[in-house]
Design a protein around this motif. Structure first.
Motif, mmCIF file in Angstrom:
data_model
loop_
_atom_site.group_PDB
_atom_site.id
_atom_site.type_symbol
_atom_site.label_atom_id
_atom_site.label_comp_id
_atom_site.label_asym_id
_atom_site.label_seq_id
_atom_site.Cartn_x
_atom_site.Cartn_y
_atom_site.Cartn_z
ATOM 1 N N SER A 2 74.956 29.097 -42.371
ATOM 2 C CA SER A 2 75.928 29.487 -43.395
ATOM 3 C C SER A 2 76.816 30.616 -42.892
ATOM 4 N N ILE A 3 77.965 30.703 -43.504
ATOM 5 C CA ILE A 3 78.974 31.666 -43.086
ATOM 6 C C ILE A 3 79.181 32.648 -44.226
ATOM 7 N N THR A 4 79.225 33.908 -43.891
ATOM 8 C CA THR A 4 79.534 34.923 -44.886
ATOM 9 C C THR A 4 81.009 35.285 -44.757
ATOM 10 N N ILE A 5 81.720 35.234 -45.871
ATOM 11 C CA ILE A 5 83.134 35.587 -45.867
ATOM 12 C C ILE A 5 83.289 36.929 -46.576
ATOM 13 N N GLN A 6 83.855 37.890 -45.867
ATOM 14 C CA GLN A 6 84.098 39.205 -46.473
ATOM 15 C C GLN A 6 85.581 39.377 -46.722
ATOM 16 N N VAL A 7 85.911 39.992 -47.825
ATOM 17 C CA VAL A 7 87.299 40.358 -48.093
ATOM 18 C C VAL A 7 87.575 41.698 -47.417
ATOM 19 N N LEU A 8 88.680 41.791 -46.687
ATOM 20 C CA LEU A 8 89.014 43.034 -45.988
ATOM 21 C C LEU A 8 89.766 43.997 -46.903
ATOM 22 N N SER A 9 89.548 45.275 -46.686
ATOM 23 C CA SER A 9 90.332 46.293 -47.393
ATOM 24 C C SER A 9 91.731 46.364 -46.765
ATOM 25 N N GLY A 10 92.632 47.042 -47.428
ATOM 26 C CA GLY A 10 93.970 47.225 -46.869
ATOM 27 C C GLY A 10 93.927 47.907 -45.503
ATOM 28 N N ASP A 11 93.074 48.914 -45.367
ATOM 29 C CA ASP A 11 92.964 49.614 -44.078
ATOM 30 C C ASP A 11 92.414 48.702 -42.990
ATOM 31 N N GLU A 12 91.453 47.875 -43.336
ATOM 32 C CA GLU A 12 90.909 46.932 -42.345
ATOM 33 C C GLU A 12 91.986 45.931 -41.926
ATOM 34 N N CYS A 13 92.798 45.487 -42.882
ATOM 35 C CA CYS A 13 93.908 44.584 -42.551
ATOM 36 C C CYS A 13 94.875 45.266 -41.580
ATOM 37 N N ARG A 14 95.178 46.533 -41.839
ATOM 38 C CA ARG A 14 96.125 47.261 -40.978
ATOM 39 C C ARG A 14 95.556 47.446 -39.564
ATOM 40 N N THR A 15 94.248 47.614 -39.472
ATOM 41 C CA THR A 15 93.617 47.730 -38.147
ATOM 42 C C THR A 15 93.811 46.433 -37.352
ATOM 43 N N VAL A 16 93.653 45.312 -38.016
ATOM 44 C CA VAL A 16 93.854 44.019 -37.343
ATOM 45 C C VAL A 16 95.324 43.876 -36.924
ATOM 46 N N LEU A 17 96.235 44.207 -37.824
ATOM 47 C CA LEU A 17 97.670 44.117 -37.488
ATOM 48 C C LEU A 17 98.000 45.015 -36.296
ATOM 49 N N GLY A 18 97.354 46.164 -36.243
ATOM 50 C CA GLY A 18 97.666 47.133 -35.206
ATOM 51 C C GLY A 18 97.247 46.717 -33.806
ATOM 52 N N ARG A 19 96.259 45.852 -33.712
ATOM 53 C CA ARG A 19 95.778 45.499 -32.368
ATOM 54 C C ARG A 19 96.221 44.104 -31.937
ATOM 55 N N THR A 20 96.959 43.405 -32.791
ATOM 56 C CA THR A 20 97.364 42.042 -32.467
ATOM 57 C C THR A 20 98.878 41.967 -32.458
ATOM 58 N N SER A 21 99.442 41.373 -31.433
ATOM 59 C CA SER A 21 100.897 41.265 -31.418
ATOM 60 C C SER A 21 101.387 39.841 -31.657
ATOM 61 N N LEU A 22 100.550 38.859 -31.492
ATOM 62 C CA LEU A 22 100.959 37.472 -31.734
ATOM 63 C C LEU A 22 100.703 37.129 -33.188
ATOM 64 N N ALA A 23 101.743 36.694 -33.872
ATOM 65 C CA ALA A 23 101.618 36.388 -35.295
ATOM 66 C C ALA A 23 102.365 35.092 -35.590
#
Lengths: 152, 152
Positions: A2-23
């Motif tokens: 089984s897979i656990t799906i977590q909802v990210l906080s706004g700050d966690e979303c920004r961390t992902v945006l900050g380290r990824t350049s391909l969108a």
């Protein structure tokens, strides 16, 4: 299994945006969506994504309707992935004095990564400077989810 | 350093769709685009992409406005990438007798890949069978580009 799906906080979303350049960028015209891969750089200070593109369909569409969505994901395998979606608005950074500091900020972000290439561009930027559009996406809303393997 | 961009033919686009299962789907509501990663399988016979999702925002939006775009890409590095964009229409495959052969086709395609996982799904399918929507995207228009390093 089984897979656990977590909802990210706004700050966690920004961390992902900050380290990824391909969108992936989606825009729409008359309710017909269009989607292209882009490179973009997140500026945490302005809560915006900066990018550059050759003039073409997506730029025309975003000039007519600035509402966009941007998706960034890190997919390791079926059990481990993160995906972030930003709703935002297209803002073209023109050569006017008012936009000067924003264009400089965009160039700083691009230069930091040394990645002046984009699937969304017809040609490398140095060959077609006149057709290059610098823009940013102002983020209005962020959401994200993370999948991980559940402990059993 | 220069990049050559080639426009792909329809058949070349279909070849890319046929070998890639991870895609990005964009849908739109009131001209606001939304975008999610999905797994989908290309059926060359019907010129359609088959997928499955848990009921949620993208299904609601596509029921209201079936116009979508799907993007698939293979990005090796800045000099070598392929990207294909399909414009198409969402068609939900209901449990009605009329859709029965299409649902079976969808399940055949899913079973071939053994990949019953999707970032677009809240839960793995077996946990939430009642909320699972099987659908296809009928392709109306395909375009694609390939980048390669120019010989100098």
């Amino acid at each position: 299994m089984s897979i656990t799906i977590q909802v990210l906080s706004g700050d966690e979303c920004r961390t992902v945006l900050g380290r990824t350049s391909l969108a992936r960028l989606a825009c729409a015209k008359d309710n017909q969506p269009y989607i292209v891969p882009i490179l973009c750089y997140f500026d945490a200070e302005g809560d915006a994504l900066y990018s550059v593109a050759a003039a073409g369909r997506k730029i025309e569409w975003m000039r007519a309707n600035p509402k966009v969505a941007v998706e960034v994901s890190e997919i390791t395998d079926r059990y481990h992935w993160v995906t972030v979606v930003a709703f935002g608005r297209f803002e073209e950074l023109t050569e006017s004095v008012a936009d000067d500091h924003l264009r400089r900020r965009a160039h700083e972000l691009f230069d930091q990564r040394h990645e002046w290439w984009l699937p969304g561009m017809q040609k490398p930027a140095p060959d077609a400077p006149a057709q290059t559009v610098v823009y940013r996406i102002r983020i209005d809303e962020l959401s994200g989810r993370r999948a991980s393997r559940a402990r059993e």
